[in-house]
Design a protein around this motif. Structure first.
Motif, PDB file in Angstrom:
ATOM      1  N   TYR A  38       2.971  -8.100  29.380  1.00 25.96           N
ATOM      2  CA  TYR A  38       3.691  -6.986  28.750  1.00 25.96           C
ATOM      3  C   TYR A  38       4.488  -7.454  27.530  1.00 25.96           C
ATOM      4  O   TYR A  38       4.610  -6.715  26.557  1.00 25.96           O
ATOM      5  CB  TYR A  38       4.620  -6.314  29.750  1.00 25.96           C
ATOM      6  CG  TYR A  38       3.876  -5.557  30.828  1.00 25.96           C
ATOM      7  CD1 TYR A  38       3.548  -4.220  30.661  1.00 25.96           C
ATOM      8  CD2 TYR A  38       3.491  -6.196  32.003  1.00 25.96           C
ATOM      9  CE1 TYR A  38       2.856  -3.534  31.643  1.00 25.96           C
ATOM     10  CE2 TYR A  38       2.815  -5.511  32.995  1.00 25.96           C
ATOM     11  CZ  TYR A  38       2.491  -4.177  32.812  1.00 25.96           C
ATOM     12  OH  TYR A  38       1.803  -3.498  33.787  1.00 25.96           O
ATOM     13  N   TYR A  39       4.987  -8.667  27.585  1.00 22.67           N
ATOM     14  CA  TYR A  39       5.738  -9.212  26.458  1.00 22.67           C
ATOM     15  C   TYR A  39       4.809  -9.658  25.336  1.00 22.67           C
ATOM     16  O   TYR A  39       5.124  -9.512  24.161  1.00 22.67           O
ATOM     17  CB  TYR A  39       6.628 -10.368  26.906  1.00 22.67           C
ATOM     18  CG  TYR A  39       7.736  -9.919  27.833  1.00 22.67           C
ATOM     19  CD1 TYR A  39       8.851  -9.235  27.337  1.00 22.67           C
ATOM     20  CD2 TYR A  39       7.655 -10.155  29.195  1.00 22.67           C
ATOM     21  CE1 TYR A  39       9.860  -8.807  28.185  1.00 22.67           C
ATOM     22  CE2 TYR A  39       8.665  -9.719  30.054  1.00 22.67           C
ATOM     23  CZ  TYR A  39       9.762  -9.047  29.543  1.00 22.67           C
ATOM     24  OH  TYR A  39      10.762  -8.615  30.385  1.00 22.67           O
ATOM     25  N   ALA A  62       1.468  -8.634  24.792  1.00 22.34           N
ATOM     26  CA  ALA A  62       0.507  -7.649  24.290  1.00 22.34           C
ATOM     27  C   ALA A  62       1.180  -6.562  23.464  1.00 22.34           C
ATOM     28  O   ALA A  62       2.325  -6.186  23.709  1.00 22.34           O
ATOM     29  CB  ALA A  62      -0.238  -7.003  25.457  1.00 22.34           C
ATOM     30  N   ASP A  63       0.418  -6.070  22.504  1.00 19.28           N
ATOM     31  CA  ASP A  63       0.840  -4.893  21.744  1.00 19.28           C
ATOM     32  C   ASP A  63       0.335  -3.629  22.434  1.00 19.28           C
ATOM     33  O   ASP A  63       1.011  -2.602  22.420  1.00 19.28           O
ATOM     34  CB  ASP A  63       0.289  -4.976  20.320  1.00 19.28           C
ATOM     35  CG  ASP A  63       0.859  -6.178  19.590  1.00 19.28           C
ATOM     36  OD1 ASP A  63       2.033  -6.130  19.203  1.00 19.28           O
ATOM     37  OD2 ASP A  63       0.126  -7.180  19.440  1.00 19.28           O
ATOM     38  N   TYR A  64      -0.856  -3.730  23.018  1.00 13.50           N
ATOM     39  CA  TYR A  64      -1.454  -2.606  23.738  1.00 13.50           C
ATOM     40  C   TYR A  64      -2.046  -3.094  25.056  1.00 13.50           C
ATOM     41  O   TYR A  64      -2.773  -4.082  25.080  1.00 13.50           O
ATOM     42  CB  TYR A  64      -2.572  -1.957  22.915  1.00 13.50           C
ATOM     43  CG  TYR A  64      -2.065  -1.170  21.742  1.00 13.50           C
ATOM     44  CD1 TYR A  64      -1.705   0.173  21.878  1.00 13.50           C
ATOM     45  CD2 TYR A  64      -1.934  -1.772  20.494  1.00 13.50           C
ATOM     46  CE1 TYR A  64      -1.220   0.884  20.796  1.00 13.50           C
ATOM     47  CE2 TYR A  64      -1.463  -1.058  19.404  1.00 13.50           C
ATOM     48  CZ  TYR A  64      -1.106   0.272  19.565  1.00 13.50           C
ATOM     49  OH  TYR A  64      -0.626   0.977  18.490  1.00 13.50           O
ATOM     50  N   LYS A 104       1.896   1.034  34.356  1.00 15.69           N
ATOM     51  CA  LYS A 104       3.241   1.460  33.942  1.00 15.69           C
ATOM     52  C   LYS A 104       4.268   1.098  35.013  1.00 15.69           C
ATOM     53  O   LYS A 104       5.369   0.644  34.689  1.00 15.69           O
ATOM     54  CB  LYS A 104       3.272   2.961  33.640  1.00 15.69           C
ATOM     55  CG  LYS A 104       2.617   3.297  32.324  1.00 15.69           C
ATOM     56  CD  LYS A 104       2.753   4.767  31.977  1.00 15.69           C
ATOM     57  CE  LYS A 104       2.119   5.011  30.614  1.00 15.69           C
ATOM     58  NZ  LYS A 104       2.536   6.248  29.997  1.00 15.69           N
ATOM     59  N   ALA A 128       5.238  -2.567  34.852  1.00 15.93           N
ATOM     60  CA  ALA A 128       5.837  -3.024  33.597  1.00 15.93           C
ATOM     61  C   ALA A 128       7.307  -3.389  33.751  1.00 15.93           C
ATOM     62  O   ALA A 128       8.058  -2.683  34.421  1.00 15.93           O
ATOM     63  CB  ALA A 128       5.700  -1.938  32.533  1.00 15.93           C
ATOM     64  N   LEU A 134       9.026  -1.574  28.852  1.00 12.05           N
ATOM     65  CA  LEU A 134       7.741  -1.963  28.260  1.00 12.05           C
ATOM     66  C   LEU A 134       6.571  -1.089  28.715  1.00 12.05           C
ATOM     67  O   LEU A 134       5.432  -1.318  28.306  1.00 12.05           O
ATOM     68  CB  LEU A 134       7.447  -3.433  28.558  1.00 12.05           C
ATOM     69  CG  LEU A 134       8.450  -4.433  27.979  1.00 12.05           C
ATOM     70  CD1 LEU A 134       8.071  -5.858  28.358  1.00 12.05           C
ATOM     71  CD2 LEU A 134       8.551  -4.294  26.460  1.00 12.05           C
ATOM     72  N   GLU A 135       6.851  -0.083  29.523  1.00 12.32           N
ATOM     73  CA  GLU A 135       5.774   0.786  30.017  1.00 12.32           C
ATOM     74  C   GLU A 135       5.088   1.565  28.894  1.00 12.32           C
ATOM     75  O   GLU A 135       3.956   2.009  29.034  1.00 12.32           O
ATOM     76  CB  GLU A 135       6.266   1.722  31.120  1.00 12.32           C
ATOM     77  CG  GLU A 135       7.425   2.618  30.741  1.00 12.32           C
ATOM     78  CD  GLU A 135       8.789   1.941  30.792  1.00 12.32           C
ATOM     79  OE1 GLU A 135       9.672   2.422  30.070  1.00 12.32           O
ATOM     80  OE2 GLU A 135       8.983   0.947  31.519  1.00 12.32           O
ATOM     81  N   ASN A 136       5.749   1.693  27.753  1.00  8.95           N
ATOM     82  CA  ASN A 136       5.151   2.414  26.616  1.00  8.95           C
ATOM     83  C   ASN A 136       3.993   1.643  25.976  1.00  8.95           C
ATOM     84  O   ASN A 136       3.273   2.188  25.144  1.00  8.95           O
ATOM     85  CB  ASN A 136       6.210   2.735  25.564  1.00  8.95           C
ATOM     86  CG  ASN A 136       6.830   1.486  24.969  1.00  8.95           C
ATOM     87  OD1 ASN A 136       6.938   0.456  25.632  1.00  8.95           O
ATOM     88  ND2 ASN A 136       7.256   1.563  23.727  1.00  8.95           N
ATOM     89  N   LYS A 137       3.770   0.416  26.378  1.00  9.83           N
ATOM     90  CA  LYS A 137       2.637  -0.362  25.865  1.00  9.83           C
ATOM     91  C   LYS A 137       1.332   0.009  26.573  1.00  9.83           C
ATOM     92  O   LYS A 137       0.258  -0.373  26.130  1.00  9.83           O
ATOM     93  CB  LYS A 137       2.892  -1.861  26.025  1.00  9.83           C
ATOM     94  CG  LYS A 137       3.987  -2.375  25.107  1.00  9.83           C
ATOM     95  CD  LYS A 137       4.078  -3.884  25.174  1.00  9.83           C
ATOM     96  CE  LYS A 137       5.082  -4.404  24.150  1.00  9.83           C
ATOM     97  NZ  LYS A 137       4.980  -5.852  24.000  1.00  9.83           N
ATOM     98  N   HIS A 179      -1.656   2.401  27.716  1.00  8.83           N
ATOM     99  CA  HIS A 179      -2.371   3.546  27.154  1.00  8.83           C
ATOM    100  C   HIS A 179      -3.675   3.751  27.909  1.00  8.83           C
ATOM    101  O   HIS A 179      -4.240   2.808  28.466  1.00  8.83           O
ATOM    102  CB  HIS A 179      -2.696   3.305  25.680  1.00  8.83           C
ATOM    103  CG  HIS A 179      -1.477   3.067  24.855  1.00  8.83           C
ATOM    104  ND1 HIS A 179      -0.777   4.080  24.266  1.00  8.83           N
ATOM    105  CD2 HIS A 179      -0.816   1.921  24.548  1.00  8.83           C
ATOM    106  CE1 HIS A 179       0.260   3.577  23.614  1.00  8.83           C
ATOM    107  NE2 HIS A 179       0.262   2.267  23.776  1.00  8.83           N
TER     108      HIS A 179
END
Length: 154
Positions: free
Chosen positions: A78-79, A81-83, A96, A99, A103-106, A108
């Motif tokens: 999570y730290y 990765a961008d996606y 999520k 996370a 960082l759950e917003n990463k 998708h």
């Protein structure tokens, strides 16, 4: 830029996505700017190679699987990765939930970059045995992620 594809066990969909995306990233000439990995939300298959049916599909299309070994998604992912791109609704929810705070917003869904199909997902072929369908779905979704990421790195 780093992308991690995620499914349940990291032996079917996510390693197929990883191998396919590595190929299209290399063909687009941005392999030095976009790194690609995969993981599972569970440790159910940790240490196992990709499913033989995934390998058969990749072989059919002359895509290298580079000896990928299943692993579970971890905090450092999570730290780093961008996606984190998940294959189905359960994978999105689990990724999520796993996370670290904030960082759950990463995380998708696989079709989020595909206009008009943002809420579409890829069913687990380990259950359906429809590995060609998985390849076909990834062939539709992955180029859209490449377009999105290329815009972000330029």
């Amino acid at each position: 830029m780093k992308v991690i594809f995620v499914c349940l066990g990291n032996i079917c969909r996510s390693p197929m996505a990883e191998a396919m995306f590595k190929k299209i990233v290399a063909e687009a000439g941005v392999a030095d700017q976009i790194s690609v990995d995969s993981a599972g939300t569970s440790n159910i298959a940790e240490g196992s190679p990709a499913d033989s049916r995934t390998k058969a599909i990749l072989d059919k299309y002359h895509i290298k699987d580079d000896g990928m070994i299943a692993r579970q998604l971890c905090d450092s992912d999570y730290y780093d990765a961008d996606y984190i791109i998940a294959m189905d609704q359960m994978n999105v929810r689990d990724a999520k939930d796993m996370a670290p705070a904030g960082l759950e917003n990463k995380v998708h869904g696989i079709f989020e970059a595909t206009l008009g199909k943002e809420n579409r997902y890829i069913v687990d072929p380990w259950i359906t045995h429809r590995f060609q369908d998985t390849y076909n779905s990834l062939s539709e979704a992955l180029p859209n992620w490449l377009v999105k990421l290329k815009k972000e790195i330029n």
